[in-house]
Design an enzyme around this catalytic site. Structure first.
Site, PDB file in Angstrom:
ATOM      1  N   ASP A 162      -5.748   6.756   6.119  1.00 23.73           N
ATOM      2  CA  ASP A 162      -5.169   6.304   4.854  1.00 23.73           C
ATOM      3  C   ASP A 162      -3.656   6.536   4.923  1.00 23.73           C
ATOM      4  O   ASP A 162      -3.028   6.203   5.912  1.00 23.73           O
ATOM      5  CB  ASP A 162      -5.838   7.003   3.676  1.00 23.73           C
ATOM      6  N   ASN A 207       0.792  -1.226   0.000  1.00 24.32           N
ATOM      7  CA  ASN A 207       0.000   0.000   0.000  1.00 24.32           C
ATOM      8  C   ASN A 207       0.827   1.281   0.000  1.00 24.32           C
ATOM      9  O   ASN A 207       0.580   2.179  -0.788  1.00 24.32           O
ATOM     10  CB  ASN A 207      -0.941  -0.015   1.208  1.00 24.32           C
ATOM     11  N   ASN A 210      -1.811   0.624   6.562  1.00 18.80           N
ATOM     12  CA  ASN A 210      -1.962   1.515   5.409  1.00 18.80           C
ATOM     13  C   ASN A 210      -0.748   2.446   5.321  1.00 18.80           C
ATOM     14  O   ASN A 210       0.316   2.042   4.889  1.00 18.80           O
ATOM     15  CB  ASN A 210      -3.277   2.289   5.502  1.00 18.80           C
TER      16      ASN A 210
END
EC number: 3.1.1.17
Length: 308
Positions: free
Chosen positions: A228, A122, A171
């Site tokens: 995020d 990610n 993340n």
């Protein structure tokens, strides 16, 4: 909000902005499956087609762009937006790739650690030695999902080690200014974790809190918010793109929530710093499909091989 300048529109779920010395921004379009360069005049140029799910991006020591490829998403309508969904039928598997900015050639660096395949890489950050820390979010399916992890690719990019497994899930990833701490943003819990580094690629053991954690949760947001990707300020604050509330959450190393800067998009996915004194924040708004810039009150942390 008046401070926001829209640099590019019609991007297909942008992420992973990298601000280059000439002022252009390289970013991935996850749904568009490509690496794109946005110039200061707003012009867009496709650098490379990247099948699967190009996610985070970073400039490496040899001048190439490294990409976390999550293997692909299915895509679902969510009101006026198109959002990532479960693992698709054409899932390619996770990998770390690198792209030559001049030729657009895409090269796969690694697809597994030992016997375990990467599931959904990610986000990524290089340390000063030239090693690469990267997170693996895993994949979600209809009735189950992977447990996240983060890894370290040693300088030379030929040897990979698993740093920590068992994150729910992993993340955004970043390093403190002294590189003695790795920060991991846990998406659905909206927790920011700090892991002490004993040497490159190795996390210090610590007393277990409850479920085998090797890190320390330094911050968690209330209500329905999710984390995020992230970037770090020169003073050590961690700036985490925050979903649902649509902002950048600025968190001090001691866990204090310094501020939340609204962006106008519930799907605010990433932030990078550039410009004079690194006081311009470049932010990806994936719901709107935009790259924006805004003045930032504090300078960003210079990235290895990019701003130094």
């Amino acid at each position: 909000m008046a401070n926001i300048r829209v640099l590019a529109t019609d991007l297909e779920f942008p992420e992973g902005p990298v601000v280059l010395p000439d002022g252009s921004v390289v970013l991935v379009e996850i749904r568009g499956q490509r690496l794109t360069r946005v110039y200061p005049d707003g012009r867009k140029e496709i650098v490379a087609k990247v099948p699967g799910g190009p996610n985070g991006a970073a400039l490496g020591p040899e001048g190439k762009i490294y990409i976390c490829n999550n293997g692909g998403f299915s895509w679902m309508p969510a009101g006026k937006m198109i959002m990532p969904g479960p693992q698709p039928e054409d899932y390619l598997g996770g990998s770390i790739q690198r792209v030559d900015l001049q030729s657009g050639q895409v090269e796969t660096v690694v697809t597994k650690c030992g016997e375990h395949g990467l599931r959904g890489p990610n986000d990524l950050v290089f340390d000063k030695q030239g090693g690469l820390w990267f997170s693996d979010l895993g994949k979600r399916r209809a009735r189950d999902m992977d447990v996240g992890a983060f890894y370290y690719l040693k300088p030379g990019m030929s040897e990979i080690v698993e740093a920590v497994h068992g994150i729910l899930p992993a993340n955004g990833i970043g390093l403190s200014p002294d590189e003695k701490t790795v920060y991991i943003a846990e998406t659905p819990t909206a927790r920011l974790w700090a892991y002490e580094v004993s040497e490159p690629g190795t996390i210090k053991p610590r007393e277990v809190i409850y479920r085998g954690e090797r890190g320390k949760p330094i911050a968690g947001l209330g209500g329905y918010q999710m984390f995020d990707s992230l970037a770090v300020e020169a003073n050590g604050n961690v700036c985490v793109a925050t979903l649902v509330s649509g902002c950048i959450s600025v968190i001090a190393p001691d866990g204090t929530l310094v501020e939340q800067v609204p962006t106008g998009d519930r799907v605010t996915t990433n932030i990078a710093f550039g410009g004079p004194e690194l006081k311009t924040a470049y932010i990806t708004l994936s719901g709107k499909g935009e790259l924006i810039a805004m003045d930032w009150p504090r300078g960003g942390l210079p990235l290895n091989f990019l701003n130094r």
